[in-house]
Each structure stands twice: as structure tokens, then as C-alpha cells.
Enzyme design. Sequence first.
Site, short mmCIF file in Angstrom:
data_model
loop_
_atom_site.label_atom_id
_atom_site.label_comp_id
_atom_site.label_asym_id
_atom_site.label_seq_id
_atom_site.Cartn_x
_atom_site.Cartn_y
_atom_site.Cartn_z
N ARG A 77 41.58 53.28 49.86
CA ARG A 77 42.29 52.00 49.70
C ARG A 77 43.55 52.24 48.88
O ARG A 77 43.47 52.81 47.79
CB ARG A 77 41.37 50.97 49.03
N HIS A 121 49.83 44.44 45.98
CA HIS A 121 49.09 44.74 44.75
C HIS A 121 50.10 44.68 43.60
O HIS A 121 50.36 45.66 42.93
CB HIS A 121 48.40 46.10 44.86
N GLU A 166 43.64 40.53 43.89
CA GLU A 166 43.34 39.80 42.66
C GLU A 166 44.34 38.69 42.34
O GLU A 166 45.08 38.76 41.34
CB GLU A 166 43.25 40.77 41.47
N ASN A 291 36.36 43.04 43.61
CA ASN A 291 36.59 43.95 42.49
C ASN A 291 35.69 43.52 41.35
O ASN A 291 35.81 42.39 40.85
CB ASN A 291 38.06 43.90 42.03
N TYR A 293 34.12 44.60 37.55
CA TYR A 293 34.15 45.50 36.40
C TYR A 293 33.16 45.11 35.32
O TYR A 293 32.59 45.97 34.67
CB TYR A 293 35.56 45.53 35.78
N GLU A 351 36.96 47.60 44.31
CA GLU A 351 37.21 48.31 43.05
C GLU A 351 35.98 48.21 42.17
O GLU A 351 35.37 47.14 42.05
CB GLU A 351 38.39 47.71 42.27
O1 IFM Z 1 44.19 48.97 37.40
C1 IFM Z 1 43.69 47.72 37.77
C2 IFM Z 1 43.98 47.44 39.23
O2 IFM Z 1 45.34 47.51 39.50
C3 IFM Z 1 43.51 46.06 39.59
N1 IFM Z 1 42.12 45.87 39.22
C4 IFM Z 1 41.72 46.25 37.90
C5 IFM Z 1 42.18 47.65 37.57
C6 IFM Z 1 41.77 48.03 36.15
O3 IFM Z 1 42.35 47.17 35.23
#
Ligand code: IFM
Length: 451
Positions: A77, A121, A166, A291, A293, A351
Site C-alpha cells: 500500500r 494521503h 484518515e 487503520n 493503533y 495500517e
Molecule cells: O505515519 C502515520 C500515517 O501516515 C497515517 N496513519 C498513522 C501513522 C502513524 O502515525
Amino acid sequence: MSGSSFPNDFLWGAATSSYQIEGSPLSDGAGPSNWHLFSQQPGRIAGGDTGDVACDHYQRWREDIGYMQKLGLNAYRFSLAWNRIQPEGTGAINEHGLDFYERLVDGLLAAGIEPVPTLYHWDLPAKLDEQGGWANRDSADWFADYAEIVWRRLADRVGRWTTLNEPWVIVDAGYVHGVHAPGKQDLSLAPLASHNLLRAHGEAVRRYRSLSDGQIGIVVNIEPKDAASDTPEDLHATRLAEAYMNRQYLDPLLRGSYPTEMPEIFGENWPRFDDEDFSLIAQPLDFIGLNYYTRSVNRAETQASPVPAAQVRQPGAEYTELGWEVRAESLLQTLVWMKQRYGNPAIYITENGAAFDDPAPDSDGRVRDDRRAAYLLEHLRASREAIAQGVDLRGYFVWSLLDNLEWACGFSKRMGLIRVNFETQERTIKDSGHLYREIIESAGGRLDQEG
Ligand code: IFM
């Protein structure tokens, strides 16, 4: 549970984005992007870092495809820099920009790696920012025109696209808190920018359907919100935080309306939107890119804006270098929530990854990033469990392939499977990268082993 629970056609990938890795921001006829200008402003990026060189991927893309092959990836990606393709954002096309991405796509295909591009992005042609950027209602057409230019060159070879990365971060960091380009802090612009991003996505999807029978989706970042206590104040603040970050985007995309909490969050800054916008926004999608985290734990904080909530750190929990709690069970919770609330959409985890203070390469040149390796194992186990619970999960992309420019944090936060020495541009596959290769080779079976 065994590794065979990943579908045979599961995408095992890694992700990057244009401004974070490419370098050569003005080469071959590219126009300046908003991030190019933003990063030159003193104090915007830690250490005065910029994307002027970054990972020099614009020159080294062949070598980087070689590393993807070493990792055993079957998908990659990446994003396209709009400002390379339309230097002024609208009008004239710079064929050299398209040539670069065509070479990359052809190189990936020749290497047996599926290209999974994202059209936007965060690097917006600077000329468009001068016209109000995403707060300008015309941005939906600007974006769809650009997308169409890309598809006319590449849609014959690329069958899986995402529109935006995002939207919440674009607006929260760029228009509310001003820590990302365009650096604005203006609550009256934020709902407009969000709405126009969603319209831009919808208009692009509508055009894609008339050009191609491939697949298209959008990438959202979702963070489960837990309340710090059961007090009505904390529960209420947590519900607003969750509406603001998560449902503000997924609800209009997949249910055709904004969450009822939005007027309370934005007060008089929340406009009345045209009804017909919602049928444009809610175009049927082939998949959602997730995404993931971390989660956040919230308490009421009346001074905070636009959501009156503050995050509470959890004693004993592990945090990454970005201050994000490591919590794989919240990934499972997110996937199951998306299945239940939105009718089991196809999902790719576009992500997932962690910034850690990696040790320097040892005397053998080995980078022993044990914490990232453990993070990968835990989150892939959670992904496998989600599939067992009926989530239609079709792929997983590690953020990131390479250490890169972590936006306002510059190069100080490393998230790659591959270490980049930013002085020499030397690449070294970290232990987490070797582990990921083993996981891919075993189709997930490696997850049954400890450590
Ligand atoms: O680096 C970023 C990415 O560009 C978008 N999602 C989160 C990642 C980590 O902060």
C-alpha cells in the site's frame, strides 16, 4: 486455533505514503505540496526535519521493491502525490508524475506484489490550499478530476484502490489543532473540511464505477473509546469522543447520516448540510480500510475542545513512543464493532504498527526490535480471532515498510519493518521484518508459536 484460518487470498502487506518516503518533492515538474511548504516553516516539524530527502524512495523504488520481496509481501500500500500529477491541483497534467507511479506499479506487478494505492494521503497541491483546501466545496470536484486522471493511466493494471487516508486526522490535526498542514485552528472550518472530504470520496467512487469494475474503498482510523469511570460525565464525554473520531466518518459513509452527537460537539459551527450530499457520500463500497493503533480511555474535561474529554494513561500498560497504549484486544473489539454496526463490510487492516525506540544495529548489523515483533504477533493473533468470529477481514498491512518521516515528529519516531539510516540511506531488515516474513510464509501458522 490454527493459522489456516486466514483466507488463501489474504493480502499480507506493508504500507507507506508519498510525502513520508519519496523525497525529491519538486522533481520532474512536480508542484509544491502543502506539506512541502509546511515543513519549511520553522517549528512545524521536530528537529527541523523535512521530506526533501526522506527515504529517497523516488530514486530507490527498485531497491525497495527488492526489500518487499525479501519480506515475502504479496501486497504493497502506497500513496500518490497529487502535486506530482497536477502541479497546481487542477488543470494541466504532468505526465512525468504519472510515469513515476506507472513504473512503480509495473515494477510491483513484475515482482508479484499487488499495488494497493491510496489517492490522497495528506499531500495537497499547495495551490489548492490557497483556495481554502478541503474547506472549499469545489474540492470534491478537484479530487475526482485528479482521481480520474490517475485511473485513465493505471486502472487497467490496478484493481484495488482507496480514496482518502484518515479523514479524521486530516481535519483534527490540520484544521482544528493546526499541528499538520495547513496548520489551521478554526472550528468553523472543520465540519466543512470533513464534509467536503466525504463528498470528494463519494464523487470519486461514482466516477470510478463508470470507468472500471475494480474495487474501491476508503481508509479510516478507528480508536475505541473507553470511559475512565462510570460517572455520567465521563460516559458522556467518552460517547462524544467516539462520535467525533469514529462515527463522524463511518456513519455517513455506511449509514447515510452523521451521528446525532455532532451538533453538540461543534455547537454553532455545525452547519446544515444539503440532503442530496448524503446519497453522494454513501456510495456502495467494496471494502473499508481500517487503520488501528490504539484505544483511548477518557474522562470529562470541560476545557478540552471540540470534545470535552481528556485521555487518561493506564498504570501498568505499555505505551509506544507516540504515547499510544499497546492493546491488541481493542483491535478485535474494533473489528467486531464494525461488523455489527455496519453489516459486516469487507475490511482490510490498512495500517497497524508501533513506534519504538529501536536499538541501534548490533555488531552483526542485526536490529533486535523485540517490542515491535511482539506487537505484530499480538495484533495478528487478534486479527485471526476476528476472522474466527465472522469478521470479513481480507488483508493486513504493517505500518510501515520503512522508517520514515512521522509528520510533525520528523524522523525521531521509527515505525518500519526496515531500518533506514537517514544519513546513508542504508536499509536493514529488522527482526520484526524477519518475523513478518515467517508469518507470511506459514500463512499465519507462525502465530501458534510463542515469542
Ligand atoms: O505515519 C502515520 C500515517 O501516515 C497515517 N496513519 C498513522 C501513522 C502513524 O502515525
